[in-house]
Structure formats: C-alpha cells, structure tokens
Design a protein around this motif. Sequence first.
Motif, PDB file in Angstrom:
ATOM      1  N   TRP A 181      13.761 -19.293  19.309  1.00 53.18           N
ATOM      2  CA  TRP A 181      15.170 -18.926  19.427  1.00 53.18           C
ATOM      3  C   TRP A 181      15.563 -18.923  20.901  1.00 53.18           C
ATOM      4  O   TRP A 181      14.736 -18.703  21.775  1.00 53.18           O
ATOM      5  N   SER A 182      16.842 -19.134  21.165  1.00 56.38           N
ATOM      6  CA  SER A 182      17.329 -19.084  22.544  1.00 56.38           C
ATOM      7  C   SER A 182      18.611 -18.260  22.598  1.00 56.38           C
ATOM      8  O   SER A 182      19.302 -18.095  21.586  1.00 56.38           O
ATOM      9  N   LEU A 183      18.893 -17.743  23.783  1.00 53.30           N
ATOM     10  CA  LEU A 183      20.144 -17.013  23.971  1.00 53.30           C
ATOM     11  C   LEU A 183      21.294 -18.010  23.945  1.00 53.30           C
ATOM     12  O   LEU A 183      21.212 -19.078  24.560  1.00 53.30           O
ATOM     13  N   GLU A 197      20.258 -18.164  18.956  1.00 52.04           N
ATOM     14  CA  GLU A 197      20.443 -19.282  18.040  1.00 52.04           C
ATOM     15  C   GLU A 197      19.168 -20.102  17.921  1.00 52.04           C
ATOM     16  O   GLU A 197      18.309 -20.078  18.806  1.00 52.04           O
ATOM     17  N   ARG A 198      19.095 -20.793  16.803  1.00 51.08           N
ATOM     18  CA  ARG A 198      17.966 -21.685  16.564  1.00 51.08           C
ATOM     19  C   ARG A 198      18.453 -22.864  15.736  1.00 51.08           C
ATOM     20  O   ARG A 198      19.284 -22.714  14.845  1.00 51.08           O
ATOM     21  N   ARG A 201      20.257 -31.057   9.365  1.00 53.46           N
ATOM     22  CA  ARG A 201      20.145 -30.074  10.448  1.00 53.46           C
ATOM     23  C   ARG A 201      20.902 -28.794  10.104  1.00 53.46           C
ATOM     24  O   ARG A 201      22.003 -28.841   9.560  1.00 53.46           O
ATOM     25  N   VAL A 202      20.295 -27.671  10.460  1.00 53.68           N
ATOM     26  CA  VAL A 202      20.922 -26.360  10.277  1.00 53.68           C
ATOM     27  C   VAL A 202      20.833 -25.619  11.604  1.00 53.68           C
ATOM     28  O   VAL A 202      19.764 -25.562  12.213  1.00 53.68           O
ATOM     29  N   THR A 203      21.943 -25.085  12.054  1.00 57.25           N
ATOM     30  CA  THR A 203      21.971 -24.253  13.251  1.00 57.25           C
ATOM     31  C   THR A 203      22.366 -22.846  12.825  1.00 57.25           C
ATOM     32  O   THR A 203      23.354 -22.665  12.111  1.00 57.25           O
ATOM     33  N   ILE A 204      21.574 -21.871  13.252  1.00 56.71           N
ATOM     34  CA  ILE A 204      21.838 -20.470  12.910  1.00 56.71           C
ATOM     35  C   ILE A 204      22.089 -19.691  14.189  1.00 56.71           C
ATOM     36  O   ILE A 204      21.334 -19.804  15.155  1.00 56.71           O
ATOM     37  N   ALA A 255      12.484 -12.688  10.062  1.00 51.58           N
ATOM     38  CA  ALA A 255      12.398 -12.999   8.634  1.00 51.58           C
ATOM     39  C   ALA A 255      12.712 -14.478   8.381  1.00 51.58           C
ATOM     40  O   ALA A 255      12.039 -15.132   7.572  1.00 51.58           O
ATOM     41  N   ILE A 256      13.702 -15.013   9.079  1.00 51.66           N
ATOM     42  CA  ILE A 256      14.038 -16.435   8.940  1.00 51.66           C
ATOM     43  C   ILE A 256      12.871 -17.292   9.409  1.00 51.66           C
ATOM     44  O   ILE A 256      12.529 -18.297   8.772  1.00 51.66           O
TER      45      ILE A 256
END
Length: 95
Positions: free
Chosen positions: A20-22, A30-31, A67-70, A90-91
């Motif tokens: 994950w990154s800020l 986000e990831r 692609r999925v961005t969360i 959890a993700i």
Amino acid sequence: MIPRLTDAERAALVDLLPEWSLAKDRDAIERRFAFADFSEAFAFMTRVALLAEKHDHHPEWSNVYNRVTILLSTHDAGGLSARDIRLAEAIDGLA
C-alpha cells in the motif's frame, strides 16, 4: 470521533503494509491490484465487499477491466485511522 493515525503509526505503514502507499492528494492509503481478466477482478471486488461489510468500513474503489484500485480513508476521522489499517490487512489476506 475516531482518532486519526499518529505520525509514528503512519511511519510504521511502510513495514506493516508494504503493498500500500500513501495517496498523493489526500489522507488515505491506496493499492492497485491486477488480475487475469474482468471476471477475476470482479470476483475479488465481491470478496472485498463482503469483508468491508463485516468491518463496517467501506473502500473507495475503481475497476477497469482486470485492474482494481482501492483507496482507504476514514471519513469520520477526517483521514487515516486504525480502521483503514485493519481493512487493508484483511484485503491483503484475500489477494
């Protein structure tokens, strides 16, 4: 009100959630995920949706084909909180 992460907790994110990154433009993490095709991406989003319901904490996300961005941020805290960290962990367990 839900407390925001401290500076020390933010610094620990690099080791705690290495994928994950800020976010650049807001107080969030986000990831990005990539899958073989749309069906796999959508199945992943379905699993995340069920997980989010259990956590009572819901992501902001987008999907383009495989692609999925969360993006995770706690609106009640006005930024990152422990709720985001727990949901991100959890993700990661689903990926």
